[in-house]
Design an enzyme around this catalytic site. Structure first.
Site, mmCIF file in Angstrom:
data_model
loop_
_atom_site.group_PDB
_atom_site.id
_atom_site.type_symbol
_atom_site.label_atom_id
_atom_site.label_comp_id
_atom_site.label_asym_id
_atom_site.label_seq_id
_atom_site.Cartn_x
_atom_site.Cartn_y
_atom_site.Cartn_z
ATOM 1 N N CYS A 101 -3.169 -7.100 5.881
ATOM 2 C CA CYS A 101 -2.418 -8.239 5.351
ATOM 3 C C CYS A 101 -1.619 -8.986 6.412
ATOM 4 O O CYS A 101 -1.960 -10.111 6.779
ATOM 5 C CB CYS A 101 -1.494 -7.773 4.220
ATOM 6 S SG CYS A 101 -2.374 -7.277 2.735
ATOM 7 N N GLU B 293 0.850 -1.185 0.000
ATOM 8 C CA GLU B 293 0.000 0.000 0.000
ATOM 9 C C GLU B 293 0.888 1.237 0.000
ATOM 10 O O GLU B 293 1.877 1.316 0.706
ATOM 11 C CB GLU B 293 -0.933 -0.009 1.209
ATOM 12 C CG GLU B 293 -1.981 -1.105 1.145
ATOM 13 C CD GLU B 293 -3.087 -0.928 2.169
ATOM 14 O OE1 GLU B 293 -3.410 0.220 2.514
ATOM 15 O OE2 GLU B 293 -3.620 -1.947 2.628
ATOM 16 N N LYS C 248 -0.109 2.737 8.065
ATOM 17 C CA LYS C 248 1.170 3.108 7.481
ATOM 18 C C LYS C 248 0.974 4.384 6.689
ATOM 19 O O LYS C 248 -0.160 4.742 6.332
ATOM 20 C CB LYS C 248 1.715 1.993 6.577
ATOM 21 C CG LYS C 248 0.847 1.681 5.376
ATOM 22 C CD LYS C 248 1.526 0.707 4.422
ATOM 23 C CE LYS C 248 2.681 1.342 3.699
ATOM 24 N NZ LYS C 248 3.276 0.471 2.683
ATOM 25 N N ALA D 144 12.385 -0.143 14.345
ATOM 26 C CA ALA D 144 11.685 -0.384 15.603
ATOM 27 C C ALA D 144 10.601 0.659 15.791
ATOM 28 O O ALA D 144 10.709 1.788 15.310
ATOM 29 C CB ALA D 144 12.672 -0.336 16.761
#
Length: 433
Positions: A264, A155, A327, A256
């Site tokens: 997904c 994506e 994200k 991290a």
């Protein structure tokens, strides 16, 4: 070549548009009326860079059309892509293949000529064989070949990943035409020297799930090291940079932070574990339970850190959450770590205000009780602490001096390690990561 894409969600819409971009004539099948109407009008119902321009062009040129008719699809072509969703079953780890099965059940009885069905959806190993057996039962005087052609798009980079993939994988049963047809479909990509890998269907199915499991493991590994670094007073970013120079390890996916989410990785590693158990190989993937545990623990750790920064209690505190999508470059909030943290913090008595550049509408639908702001600055108004939970460039570029005039306390928790700590500390902020 004429082809049909069944299911125009994130995967299907992207694939259909990109197939039109490669020069094919594409019919997309979408049963949700609102989504179908948007796509027919050249509007993408989700955020994905570069996709709206391509969709508009190919809808206007006629290279791509959208319908809800499986009968029209059966008459239009003899090559079909299955791109429907395979969500996690409620109350268990297994993948729900109801949409995949429904597509097969509805399409095949309508076919009047020999056809090839290529699976794009992420499915448990053995699905292609099961569908092939069912196709033999459903087909009426025609031969229907099932093969698997997994996707590997990200994506935010879906168009580039589809048009310029790092490999094309085709899982085909012996004696079929899947390899020949796929070489024709992807001819411009193959001519660009992209690796074209032909396997049997179970291997192709496992390529996709194995890739996702490895990426999830890599993310959780560096987050586990981050926990040790917290205890030892070490710098996890420096460790990631150092070990990333090792060609056997690599630096990608060694960031991290708050961990992974989305539609997904979480569901796919759980479905992989479930399928391994069904095959009698549960112990082989037992490590994925800890991968999942480490990932979920990061969310709890973020809530604990916010509470510590606020003096031991979140009750009555004002918390700014920058980021809602799982994200950057996406409006996808499925299993979003950012929204999960926001919800947990609100339950502990804090007033939570969220801002995200693209995911506000989806966030409101999922968490309507949270407050939402029109900008990052507005979200930080009188905040006791600012939490950066999605690594949008907009947040990395924030001016800490400007925010100093807005917040109640200059405290920031960098959940994605995307801020310049020195710049923020020089501006008088307490910086935590």
């Amino acid at each position: 070549m004429r082809m049909v894409v069944l299911g125009l969600g994130y995967l299907g819409a992207t694939h259909a548009v990109c197939m039109a971009e490669l020069g094919h004539e594409v019919l997309g099948i979408e049963v949700v009326p609102e989504k179908r109407a948007q796509l027919s009008a050249g509007q993408v119902p989700f955020y994905e860079p570069d996709l709206p321009e391509l969709l508009n062009r190919h809808i206007n040129s006629g290279a791509m059309r959208v319908s809800d008719s499986y009968a029209e699809a059966a008459d239009f072509a003899d090559v079909f892509f299955i791109a429907v969703g395979t969500p996690q079953k409620k109350g268990e780890y297994s993948a729900d293949l109801a949409y995949v099965d429904a597509a097969i059940e509805e399409l095949i009885p309508l076919l009047t000529r020999n056809s090839l069905i290529l699976g794009k959806s992420t499915v448990p190993v053995g699905t292609a064989q099961r569908l092939s057996d069912r196709a033999d039962e459903l087909a009426k005087d025609v031969e229907v070949e099932i093969a698997w052609n997994p996707e590997f798009l990200r994506e935010g980079f879906a168009v580039a990943d589809t048009l310029h993939p790092d490999r094309v994988v085709v899982g085909a049963f012996p004696g079929g035409r899947a390899e020949v047809v796929c070489r024709e479909i992807y001819a411009p990509i193959v001519q660009a020297q992209t690796p074209f890998i032909v396997t049997d269907p179970p291997t192709a199915e496992l390529v996709k799930t194995s890739a996702n499991a490895f990426l999830a493991t890599k993310i959780s590994f560096i987050n586990a090291i981050a926990e040790v670094c917290d205890a030892a007073g070490a710098d996890v970013k420096a460790i990631a940079d150092a070990i990333g120079h090792d060609a056997r390890i690599g630096r990608k996916f060694l960031n991290a932070g708050l961990g992974f989410g989305g539609g997904c990785l979480p569901k796919d590693i759980r479905a992989f574990m479930a399928r391994a158990g069904e095959l009698g190989a549960a112990e082989a993937l037992s490590f994925l339970r800890e991968v999942d545990n480490v990932n979920m623990r990061r969310r709890t750790r973020m809530v604990e850190l916010a509470r510590q920064v606020c003096g031991g209690s979140l009750l009555g505190k004002r918390i700014a959450i920058l980021g809602a999508a799982f994200k950057p470059e996406s409006d996808d909030v499925r299993d979003s770590p950012a929204l999960n943290v926001a919800g947990q913090i609100q339950l502990q008595g804090a007033s939570v205000t969220v801002y995200d550049p693209k995911a506000m509408d989806n966030s409101r639908k999922l968490f309507p009780t949270l407050d939402y702001a029109a900008s990052a600055v507005d979200a930080c108004d009188t905040a006791d602490v600012v939490l950066v939970l999605t690594e949008w460039q907009e947040f990395a570029d924030l001016d800490p001096h400007l925010l100093s005039e807005t917040v109640r306390n200059r405290r920031v928790v960098d959940g994605r390690m995307c801020l310049n700590a020195e710049v923020w500390e020089a501006a008088g902020w307490q910086y935590y990561a």
